[in-house]
Motif scaffolding. Structure first.
Motif, PDB file in Angstrom:
ATOM      1  N   ILE A  84       0.835  -1.211   0.000  1.00 19.68           N
ATOM      2  CA  ILE A  84       0.000   0.000   0.000  1.00 19.68           C
ATOM      3  C   ILE A  84       0.867   1.257   0.000  1.00 19.68           C
ATOM      4  N   VAL A  85       1.900   1.273   0.819  1.00 22.59           N
ATOM      5  CA  VAL A  85       2.777   2.437   0.901  1.00 22.59           C
ATOM      6  C   VAL A  85       3.498   2.657  -0.430  1.00 22.59           C
ATOM      7  N   LYS A  86       3.933   1.584  -1.077  1.00 26.59           N
ATOM      8  CA  LYS A  86       4.581   1.714  -2.388  1.00 26.59           C
ATOM      9  C   LYS A  86       3.614   2.282  -3.415  1.00 26.59           C
ATOM     10  N   LYS A  87       2.366   1.906  -3.337  1.00 29.80           N
ATOM     11  CA  LYS A  87       1.356   2.454  -4.247  1.00 29.80           C
ATOM     12  C   LYS A  87       1.168   3.945  -3.976  1.00 29.80           C
ATOM     13  N   TRP A  88       1.114   4.317  -2.712  1.00 27.97           N
ATOM     14  CA  TRP A  88       1.003   5.743  -2.364  1.00 27.97           C
ATOM     15  C   TRP A  88       2.202   6.510  -2.912  1.00 27.97           C
ATOM     16  N   ALA A  89       3.390   5.948  -2.767  1.00 30.68           N
ATOM     17  CA  ALA A  89       4.611   6.620  -3.251  1.00 30.68           C
ATOM     18  C   ALA A  89       4.556   6.806  -4.763  1.00 30.68           C
ATOM     19  N   ASP A  91       1.843   6.992  -6.630  1.00 31.26           N
ATOM     20  CA  ASP A  91       0.818   8.006  -6.907  1.00 31.26           C
ATOM     21  C   ASP A  91       1.350   9.412  -6.638  1.00 31.26           C
ATOM     22  N   ALA A  92       2.067   9.579  -5.530  1.00 32.72           N
ATOM     23  CA  ALA A  92       2.628  10.883  -5.176  1.00 32.72           C
ATOM     24  C   ALA A  92       3.658  11.317  -6.210  1.00 32.72           C
ATOM     25  N   LYS A  95       1.866  12.519  -9.300  1.00 33.98           N
ATOM     26  CA  LYS A  95       1.246  13.837  -9.102  1.00 33.98           C
ATOM     27  C   LYS A  95       2.288  14.955  -9.130  1.00 33.98           C
TER      28      LYS A  95
END
Length: 101
Positions: A84-89, A91-92, A95
């Protein structure tokens, strides 16, 4: 993953660095133009370590330039949370890349 950056990122990274022109030239060639470090070692008669140090100095400055409101973290997590954290990274990163364009 090859370390690469665009011209604007490079200029921002070296802005406050106290480095010589040779270091700038080596780092530019490797990080912006994508040339191999070995090319500079041979052409300039430097050790591979010296060339690597020049590139890494600029790369470290680049990585230290985080967008406003962002923070770099390191964590050891269970596999599912790390996913999940890798996915957030990712996405960030997407962006911030869109905002820079």
């Amino acid at each position: 993953m090859k370390k690469r950056m665009n011209e604007a990122q490079f200029q921002k990274a070296i802005k406050d660095l106290d480095i010589g022109q040779q270091t700038v030239d080596i780092a530019w060639g490797v990080l912006v133009e994508g040339r191999p470090q070995a090319e500079y070692a041979v052409a300039l008669g430097l050790s591979r370590g010296a060339v690597s140090q020049a590139v890494n100095r600029v790369w470290a400055a680049h990585e230290a330039n985080l967008p406003v409101g962002f923070e770099r973290v390191t964590a050891v997590l269970p596999e599912h949370q790390a996913f999940i954290v890798k996915k957030w990274a990712a996405d960030a990163a997407k962006k911030t890349k869109e905002q820079a364009s």
